[in-house]
Motif scaffolding. Structure first.
Motif, PDB file in Angstrom:
ATOM      1  N   ARG A 164       0.677 -18.264 -34.319  1.00  0.00           N
ATOM      2  CA  ARG A 164      -0.008 -16.972 -34.449  1.00  0.00           C
ATOM      3  C   ARG A 164      -0.050 -16.515 -35.905  1.00  0.00           C
ATOM      4  NH1 ARG A 164       2.509 -15.041 -29.253  1.00  0.00           N
ATOM      5  NH2 ARG A 164       1.044 -15.945 -27.795  1.00  0.00           N
TER       6      ARG A 164
ATOM      7  N   ARG B 250      16.397 -21.643 -17.633  1.00  0.00           N
ATOM      8  CA  ARG B 250      15.042 -21.337 -17.152  1.00  0.00           C
ATOM      9  C   ARG B 250      14.198 -22.602 -17.027  1.00  0.00           C
ATOM     10  NH1 ARG B 250      13.416 -15.470 -19.754  1.00  0.00           N
ATOM     11  NH2 ARG B 250      14.666 -14.341 -18.236  1.00  0.00           N
ATOM     12  N   ARG B 251      14.501 -23.587 -17.868  1.00  0.00           N
ATOM     13  CA  ARG B 251      13.756 -24.842 -17.819  1.00  0.00           C
ATOM     14  C   ARG B 251      14.265 -25.756 -16.709  1.00  0.00           C
ATOM     15  NH1 ARG B 251      12.080 -29.014 -16.886  1.00  0.00           N
ATOM     16  NH2 ARG B 251      11.094 -30.608 -18.202  1.00  0.00           N
TER      17      ARG B 251
ATOM     18  N   ILE C 100       4.275 -29.375 -14.146  1.00  0.00           N
ATOM     19  CA  ILE C 100       4.307 -29.157 -15.590  1.00  0.00           C
ATOM     20  C   ILE C 100       5.458 -28.214 -15.948  1.00  0.00           C
ATOM     21  CG2 ILE C 100       2.637 -27.229 -15.484  1.00  0.00           C
ATOM     22  CD1 ILE C 100       1.346 -28.493 -18.041  1.00  0.00           C
TER      23      ILE C 100
ATOM     24  N   VAL D 199      10.699 -24.146 -25.397  1.00  0.00           N
ATOM     25  CA  VAL D 199      10.542 -23.908 -26.839  1.00  0.00           C
ATOM     26  C   VAL D 199      11.892 -23.367 -27.319  1.00  0.00           C
ATOM     27  CG1 VAL D 199       9.330 -22.500 -28.571  1.00  0.00           C
ATOM     28  CG2 VAL D 199       8.065 -23.419 -26.601  1.00  0.00           C
TER      29      VAL D 199
ATOM     30  N   TYR E  22      11.837 -20.022 -32.061  1.00  0.00           N
ATOM     31  CA  TYR E  22      10.385 -20.189 -32.197  1.00  0.00           C
ATOM     32  C   TYR E  22       9.611 -19.627 -31.005  1.00  0.00           C
ATOM     33  CZ  TYR E  22      10.917 -23.034 -36.372  1.00  0.00           C
ATOM     34  OH  TYR E  22      11.196 -23.460 -37.652  1.00  0.00           O
ATOM     35  N   GLN E  23      10.307 -19.005 -30.061  1.00  0.00           N
ATOM     36  CA  GLN E  23       9.588 -18.458 -28.910  1.00  0.00           C
ATOM     37  C   GLN E  23       8.729 -17.259 -29.335  1.00  0.00           C
ATOM     38  OE1 GLN E  23      12.450 -17.743 -25.741  1.00  0.00           O
ATOM     39  NE2 GLN E  23      13.005 -19.909 -25.660  1.00  0.00           N
ATOM     40  N   GLY E  24       7.679 -17.003 -28.583  1.00  0.00           N
ATOM     41  CA  GLY E  24       6.815 -15.846 -28.846  1.00  0.00           C
ATOM     42  C   GLY E  24       5.880 -16.019 -30.032  1.00  0.00           C
ATOM     43  N   GLN E  25       5.752 -17.252 -30.528  1.00  0.00           N
ATOM     44  CA  GLN E  25       4.873 -17.480 -31.689  1.00  0.00           C
ATOM     45  C   GLN E  25       3.631 -18.296 -31.326  1.00  0.00           C
ATOM     46  OE1 GLN E  25       7.065 -18.682 -35.273  1.00  0.00           O
ATOM     47  NE2 GLN E  25       8.947 -17.996 -34.304  1.00  0.00           N
ATOM     48  N   GLY E  26       3.508 -18.585 -30.035  1.00  0.00           N
ATOM     49  CA  GLY E  26       2.299 -19.285 -29.581  1.00  0.00           C
ATOM     50  C   GLY E  26       2.491 -20.749 -29.247  1.00  0.00           C
ATOM     51  N   ILE E  27       3.709 -21.276 -29.402  1.00  0.00           N
ATOM     52  CA  ILE E  27       3.904 -22.721 -29.200  1.00  0.00           C
ATOM     53  C   ILE E  27       3.720 -23.108 -27.728  1.00  0.00           C
ATOM     54  CG2 ILE E  27       5.556 -24.642 -29.378  1.00  0.00           C
ATOM     55  CD1 ILE E  27       6.674 -23.235 -31.883  1.00  0.00           C
ATOM     56  N   GLY E  28       4.255 -22.290 -26.816  1.00  0.00           N
ATOM     57  CA  GLY E  28       4.086 -22.575 -25.390  1.00  0.00           C
ATOM     58  C   GLY E  28       2.603 -22.623 -25.020  1.00  0.00           C
TER      59      GLY E  28
ATOM     60  N   ASN F 287       9.277 -13.836 -17.297  1.00  0.00           N
ATOM     61  CA  ASN F 287       7.980 -13.196 -17.553  1.00  0.00           C
ATOM     62  C   ASN F 287       7.122 -13.956 -18.554  1.00  0.00           C
ATOM     63  OD1 ASN F 287       8.470 -11.081 -15.791  1.00  0.00           O
ATOM     64  ND2 ASN F 287       9.666  -9.977 -17.325  1.00  0.00           N
ATOM     65  N   ALA F 288       7.753 -14.522 -19.575  1.00  0.00           N
ATOM     66  CA  ALA F 288       6.970 -15.225 -20.607  1.00  0.00           C
ATOM     67  C   ALA F 288       6.230 -16.412 -19.983  1.00  0.00           C
ATOM     68  CB  ALA F 288       7.879 -15.686 -21.736  1.00  0.00           C
TER      69      ALA F 288
ATOM     70  N   LYS G 293       3.513 -15.226 -17.574  1.00  0.00           N
ATOM     71  CA  LYS G 293       2.363 -14.678 -18.301  1.00  0.00           C
ATOM     72  C   LYS G 293       1.522 -15.817 -18.874  1.00  0.00           C
ATOM     73  CE  LYS G 293       1.217 -11.207 -21.741  1.00  0.00           C
ATOM     74  NZ  LYS G 293       1.718 -10.377 -22.829  1.00  0.00           N
TER      75      LYS G 293
ATOM     76  N   LYS H 114      -2.313 -16.721 -17.861  1.00  0.00           N
ATOM     77  CA  LYS H 114      -3.350 -16.724 -18.900  1.00  0.00           C
ATOM     78  C   LYS H 114      -4.262 -17.954 -18.764  1.00  0.00           C
ATOM     79  CE  LYS H 114      -1.851 -17.236 -23.196  1.00  0.00           C
ATOM     80  NZ  LYS H 114      -1.135 -16.995 -24.446  1.00  0.00           N
TER      81      LYS H 114
HETATM   82  C1  LIG Z   1       8.349 -19.877 -21.514  1.00  0.00           C
HETATM   83  C2  LIG Z   1       8.171 -20.483 -22.906  1.00  0.00           C
HETATM   84  C3  LIG Z   1       7.933 -21.972 -22.781  1.00  0.00           C
HETATM   85  C4  LIG Z   1       6.953 -19.823 -23.560  1.00  0.00           C
HETATM   86  O1  LIG Z   1       6.785 -20.390 -24.832  1.00  0.00           O
HETATM   87  P1  LIG Z   1       6.468 -19.467 -26.082  1.00  0.00           P
HETATM   88  O2  LIG Z   1       6.190 -20.355 -27.230  1.00  0.00           O
HETATM   89  O3  LIG Z   1       7.515 -18.470 -26.238  1.00  0.00           O
HETATM   90  O4  LIG Z   1       5.097 -18.811 -25.550  1.00  0.00           O
HETATM   91  P2  LIG Z   1       3.962 -18.082 -26.362  1.00  0.00           P
HETATM   92  O5  LIG Z   1       4.475 -17.643 -27.680  1.00  0.00           O
HETATM   93  O6  LIG Z   1       2.776 -18.960 -26.332  1.00  0.00           O
HETATM   94  O7  LIG Z   1       3.742 -16.798 -25.455  1.00  0.00           O
HETATM   95  C5  LIG Z   1       3.217 -16.884 -24.160  1.00  0.00           C
HETATM   96  C6  LIG Z   1       2.977 -15.497 -23.621  1.00  0.00           C
HETATM   97  O8  LIG Z   1       4.198 -14.947 -23.164  1.00  0.00           O
HETATM   98  C7  LIG Z   1       4.406 -13.670 -23.740  1.00  0.00           C
HETATM   99  N1  LIG Z   1       5.825 -13.456 -23.886  1.00  0.00           N
HETATM  100  C8  LIG Z   1       6.656 -14.064 -24.758  1.00  0.00           C
HETATM  101  N2  LIG Z   1       7.913 -13.638 -24.534  1.00  0.00           N
HETATM  102  C9  LIG Z   1       7.845 -12.751 -23.502  1.00  0.00           C
HETATM  103  C10 LIG Z   1       8.795 -11.974 -22.791  1.00  0.00           C
HETATM  104  N3  LIG Z   1      10.091 -12.059 -23.093  1.00  0.00           N
HETATM  105  N4  LIG Z   1       8.364 -11.191 -21.790  1.00  0.00           N
HETATM  106  C11 LIG Z   1       7.047 -11.135 -21.453  1.00  0.00           C
HETATM  107  N5  LIG Z   1       6.094 -11.863 -22.070  1.00  0.00           N
HETATM  108  C12 LIG Z   1       6.508 -12.647 -23.089  1.00  0.00           C
HETATM  109  C13 LIG Z   1       3.674 -13.727 -25.041  1.00  0.00           C
HETATM  110  O9  LIG Z   1       3.332 -12.421 -25.490  1.00  0.00           O
HETATM  111  C14 LIG Z   1       2.451 -14.536 -24.680  1.00  0.00           C
HETATM  112  O10 LIG Z   1       1.443 -13.767 -24.088  1.00  0.00           O
HETATM  113  P3  LIG Z   1       0.136 -13.386 -24.934  1.00  0.00           P
HETATM  114  O11 LIG Z   1      -0.495 -14.677 -25.335  1.00  0.00           O
HETATM  115  O12 LIG Z   1      -0.677 -12.607 -23.968  1.00  0.00           O
HETATM  116  O13 LIG Z   1       0.629 -12.604 -26.102  1.00  0.00           O
HETATM  117  C15 LIG Z   1       9.404 -20.214 -23.806  1.00  0.00           C
HETATM  118  O14 LIG Z   1       9.640 -18.843 -23.859  1.00  0.00           O
HETATM  119  C16 LIG Z   1      10.635 -20.942 -23.330  1.00  0.00           C
HETATM  120  O15 LIG Z   1      10.895 -22.058 -23.722  1.00  0.00           O
HETATM  121  N6  LIG Z   1      11.448 -20.319 -22.446  1.00  0.00           N
HETATM  122  C17 LIG Z   1      12.640 -20.966 -21.943  1.00  0.00           C
HETATM  123  C18 LIG Z   1      12.335 -22.164 -21.068  1.00  0.00           C
HETATM  124  C19 LIG Z   1      11.443 -21.841 -19.910  1.00  0.00           C
HETATM  125  O16 LIG Z   1      11.435 -20.727 -19.427  1.00  0.00           O
HETATM  126  N7  LIG Z   1      10.695 -22.819 -19.439  1.00  0.00           N
HETATM  127  C20 LIG Z   1       9.806 -22.653 -18.325  1.00  0.00           C
HETATM  128  C21 LIG Z   1      10.065 -23.684 -17.272  1.00  0.00           C
HETATM  129  S1  LIG Z   1       8.602 -23.992 -16.305  1.00  0.00           S
END
Ligand SMILES: CC(C)(COP(=O)(O)OP(=O)(O)OC[C@H]1O[C@@H](n2cnc3c(N)ncnc32)[C@H](O)[C@@H]1OP(=O)(O)O)[C@@H](O)C(=O)NCCC(=O)NCCS
Length: 173
Positions: free
Chosen positions: A14, A46-47, A102, A106, A110-116, A144-145, A148, A152
């Motif tokens: 981002r 969570r993973r 799938i 992340v 580095y979370q919340g920067q668009g990598i997911g 939630n991340a 979401k 999307k």
């Molecule tokens: C879930 C995960 C993979 C997302 O990766 P990320 O790089 O943080 O995701 P992004 O930065 O692309 O953000 C994805 C969306 O989530 C939102 N988001 C990020 N953190 C959030 C939070 N704590 N609560 C709510 N939304 C959140 C972002 O705003 C974004 O939405 P937007 O594009 O509308 O702004 C990462 O947080 C992670 O590794 N979490 C732990 C492992 C996990 O949960 N794995 C899932 C197993 S299926």
């Protein structure tokens, strides 16, 4: 699939920083372990849906033994002080013909920067290219991340076989 095994593209966070998205390779073992060491217990839980302090040899072999057909794995690699570091990964595993599960992780810093989002975009490209019809995922309801992100991309929540896990599905055109 040879092309998928060689997948390597540049994308942008981002804030505009460049990130490389590429196929995981067997030589990534040490860098993958370093990334896991930088990932919090909560993120690993969570993973993997279980508290994870480490991974057995057979688990590591499974994560690294990618055929790029039934099991496709990408890593997100960024430059850290002149050295490439793995900061995230995503993979899909074909569970039935045409259908793959799938998942992503992340590292916390580095979370919340668009990598997911970027990993999802590239895995969806590869899944379509491979002719898959459906991607499925299981997510903890409080995640939630991840929810979401999947929504999307058009994932829909399906029946929740247990209240502990949310099931999602994306039908690929
Ligand atoms: C879930 C995960 C993979 C997302 O990766 P990320 O790089 O943080 O995701 P992004 O930065 O692309 O953000 C994805 C969306 O989530 C939102 N988001 C990020 N953190 C959030 C939070 N704590 N609560 C709510 N939304 C959140 C972002 O705003 C974004 O939405 P937007 O594009 O509308 O702004 C990462 O947080 C992670 O590794 N979490 C732990 C492992 C996990 O949960 N794995 C899932 C197993 S299926």
């Amino acid at each position: 699939m040879a092309e998928t095994a060689d997948y390597s593209v540049a994308d942008h966070l981002r804030d505009g920083r460049t990130i490389k998205i590429r196929a995981l390779c067997p030589d990534d073992r040490a860098d993958m372990l370093a990334a896991i060491a930088r990932t919090s217990m909560q993120s690993l839980q969570r993973r993997f849906f279980a508290p994870k302090k480490g991974f057995s040899e057979s688990e590591m072999a499974f994560f690294l033994d990618i055929d790029f057909e039934s099991h496709v794995a990408l890593v997100a690699q960024i430059d850290e002080a002149g050295r490439p570091a793995i900061v995230g990964g995503g993979r899909y595993i074909v569970v039935q013909p045409g259908r793959a599960e799938i998942a992503f992780v992340v590292i916390d810093a580095y979370q919340g920067q668009g990598i997911g989002t970027i990993l999802m975009r590239h895995l969806a490209i590869l899944a379509r290219h491979a002719g898959l019809k459906e991607l499925i995922a299981e997510v903890l309801p409080e995640n939630n991340a991840m929810l979401k992100l999947f929504k999307k991309f058009g994932f829909k929540t399906t029946s929740q076989s247990s209240s502990q896990v949310t099931h999602l599905v994306l039908r690929l055109p």
